[in-house]
Design a protein around this motif. Structure first.
Motif, PDB file in Angstrom:
ATOM      1  N   VAL A  67      47.117  49.634  31.531  1.00  0.00           N
ATOM      2  CA  VAL A  67      46.041  48.521  30.948  1.00  0.00           C
ATOM      3  C   VAL A  67      46.062  48.373  32.753  1.00  0.00           C
ATOM      4  O   VAL A  67      46.698  47.325  33.417  1.00  0.00           O
ATOM      5  CB  VAL A  67      46.481  47.793  29.784  1.00  0.00           C
ATOM      6  N   GLU A  68      44.433  47.907  33.106  1.00  0.00           N
ATOM      7  CA  GLU A  68      44.373  47.171  34.341  1.00  0.00           C
ATOM      8  C   GLU A  68      43.202  45.626  33.646  1.00  0.00           C
ATOM      9  O   GLU A  68      42.266  46.136  32.666  1.00  0.00           O
ATOM     10  CB  GLU A  68      43.186  48.121  35.088  1.00  0.00           C
ATOM     11  N   LYS A  69      43.699  44.524  34.474  1.00  0.00           N
ATOM     12  CA  LYS A  69      43.171  43.684  34.037  1.00  0.00           C
ATOM     13  C   LYS A  69      41.845  43.188  34.929  1.00  0.00           C
ATOM     14  O   LYS A  69      42.482  43.341  35.979  1.00  0.00           O
ATOM     15  CB  LYS A  69      43.862  42.196  33.823  1.00  0.00           C
ATOM     16  N   LEU A  70      40.972  43.065  34.471  1.00  0.00           N
ATOM     17  CA  LEU A  70      39.934  43.774  35.306  1.00  0.00           C
ATOM     18  C   LEU A  70      39.025  42.263  35.414  1.00  0.00           C
ATOM     19  O   LEU A  70      38.710  41.438  36.419  1.00  0.00           O
ATOM     20  CB  LEU A  70      38.260  43.625  34.792  1.00  0.00           C
ATOM     21  N   PHE A  71      38.904  40.464  34.297  1.00  0.00           N
ATOM     22  CA  PHE A  71      38.903  40.142  34.422  1.00  0.00           C
ATOM     23  C   PHE A  71      39.450  38.312  33.716  1.00  0.00           C
ATOM     24  O   PHE A  71      39.418  39.131  32.555  1.00  0.00           O
ATOM     25  CB  PHE A  71      37.467  39.486  34.611  1.00  0.00           C
ATOM     26  N   GLN A  72      39.468  37.541  34.040  1.00  0.00           N
ATOM     27  CA  GLN A  72      40.117  36.442  32.500  1.00  0.00           C
ATOM     28  C   GLN A  72      39.135  34.761  32.928  1.00  0.00           C
ATOM     29  O   GLN A  72      39.041  34.896  33.696  1.00  0.00           O
ATOM     30  CB  GLN A  72      41.591  36.022  33.377  1.00  0.00           C
ATOM     31  N   PHE A  73      38.482  35.126  31.805  1.00  0.00           N
ATOM     32  CA  PHE A  73      37.569  34.330  31.597  1.00  0.00           C
ATOM     33  C   PHE A  73      37.906  33.369  30.437  1.00  0.00           C
ATOM     34  O   PHE A  73      39.141  32.883  29.794  1.00  0.00           O
ATOM     35  CB  PHE A  73      36.029  34.456  30.482  1.00  0.00           C
ATOM     36  N   GLU A  74      38.365  31.344  31.106  1.00  0.00           N
ATOM     37  CA  GLU A  74      39.050  30.497  30.976  1.00  0.00           C
ATOM     38  C   GLU A  74      37.957  29.846  30.511  1.00  0.00           C
ATOM     39  O   GLU A  74      37.016  29.735  30.223  1.00  0.00           O
ATOM     40  CB  GLU A  74      39.744  29.518  32.109  1.00  0.00           C
ATOM     41  N   LEU A  75      38.770  29.489  28.695  1.00  0.00           N
ATOM     42  CA  LEU A  75      37.972  28.691  27.683  1.00  0.00           C
ATOM     43  C   LEU A  75      38.125  27.115  27.670  1.00  0.00           C
ATOM     44  O   LEU A  75      38.423  26.550  28.118  1.00  0.00           O
ATOM     45  CB  LEU A  75      38.055  29.139  26.369  1.00  0.00           C
TER      46      LEU A  75
END
Length: 226
Positions: free
Chosen positions: A218-226
């Motif tokens: 798995v490659e994390k592409l982006f993290q969206f903070e809520l």
């Protein structure tokens, strides 16, 4: 959708298949030639919830260690499978930033999403945790994703396999014939209503992933903070 009814129906149907030896064994789960990849928006449970999950999985491992048990790093809830895994898909086929922008447009303010893992459900090929949402925010985000991607020109396969409305997490997959099936099922039934804990969703992850969400692939592409 009444989630509890949905999970119960799925459980009853699937456990019957396991009892009758008509469950599905995944022959690709250990294959080095499996090149099915896609991109997924997902969320991950808290460390406390994962600790509770592993205590349950440890009991199953003692009965049958030859099944596929999810490690903490791989346990997730799928928010949306944006490009469902297929053979040969590679990141260089798409522009990641375009996908990030559409997802950003689809998020809502102060969603305050909490997930409660309570009880188990199943499919003919796996055992899953029942996840219950405290409000409609997660499905509101999903509806926004459907609408926004539909009006884009980006490659996507949203809802092609099924329309996701749940918050389940897969924790066991069958990769071999069950050795002590009756004992295995009894343990599943003992945990059928077990409380694995609740957690607040602080962020969502966009990832490039294999079919099983194995950390090494798995490659994390982006993290969206809520």
């Amino acid at each position: 959708m009444n989630l509890e009814e949905h999970y119960t129906t799925l459980y009853n149907t699937s456990i019957e298949k396991i009892k009758n030896n008509t469950y599905d064994i995944d022959s690709l789960i250990e294959s080095e030639n499996d090149n099915r990849f896609g991109i997924t928006l997902l969320l991950r449970p808290s460390e406390a919830a994962k600790t509770n999950i592993q205590q349950f999985l440890d009991e199953l491992k003692r009965i049958d260690s030859d099944q596929y048990y999810y490690t903490n790093s791989d346990i997730h809830i799928t928010v949306m499978s944006i490009i469902s895994c297929y053979s040969g898909f590679q990141l260089n086929q798409i522009n990641i930033q375009d996908y990030i922008e559409v997802i950003k447009q689809s998020l809502i303010e102060s969603p305050n999403i909490q997930i409660h893992f309570k009880g188990l459900t199943a499919s003919p090929s796996c055992i899953m945790l029942q996840g219950f949402m405290n409000n409609s925010a997660l499905n509101d985000i999903r509806d926004n994703l459907r609408e926004n991607f539909k009006h884009s020109t980006l490659e996507q396969s949203i809802d092609k396999r099924y329309t996701i409305q749940t918050a389940h997490a897969t924790v066991v997959r069958f990769k071999n014939k069950l050795k002590q099936k009756d004992h295995f099922i009894k343990t599943i039934e003992r945990f059928k209503d077990h409380d694995f804990g609740s957690f607040k969703v602080e962020s969502l992850e966009l990832v490039y992933n294999d079919w099983y969400q194995k950390e090494a692939l798995v490659e994390k592409l982006f993290q969206f903070e809520l």
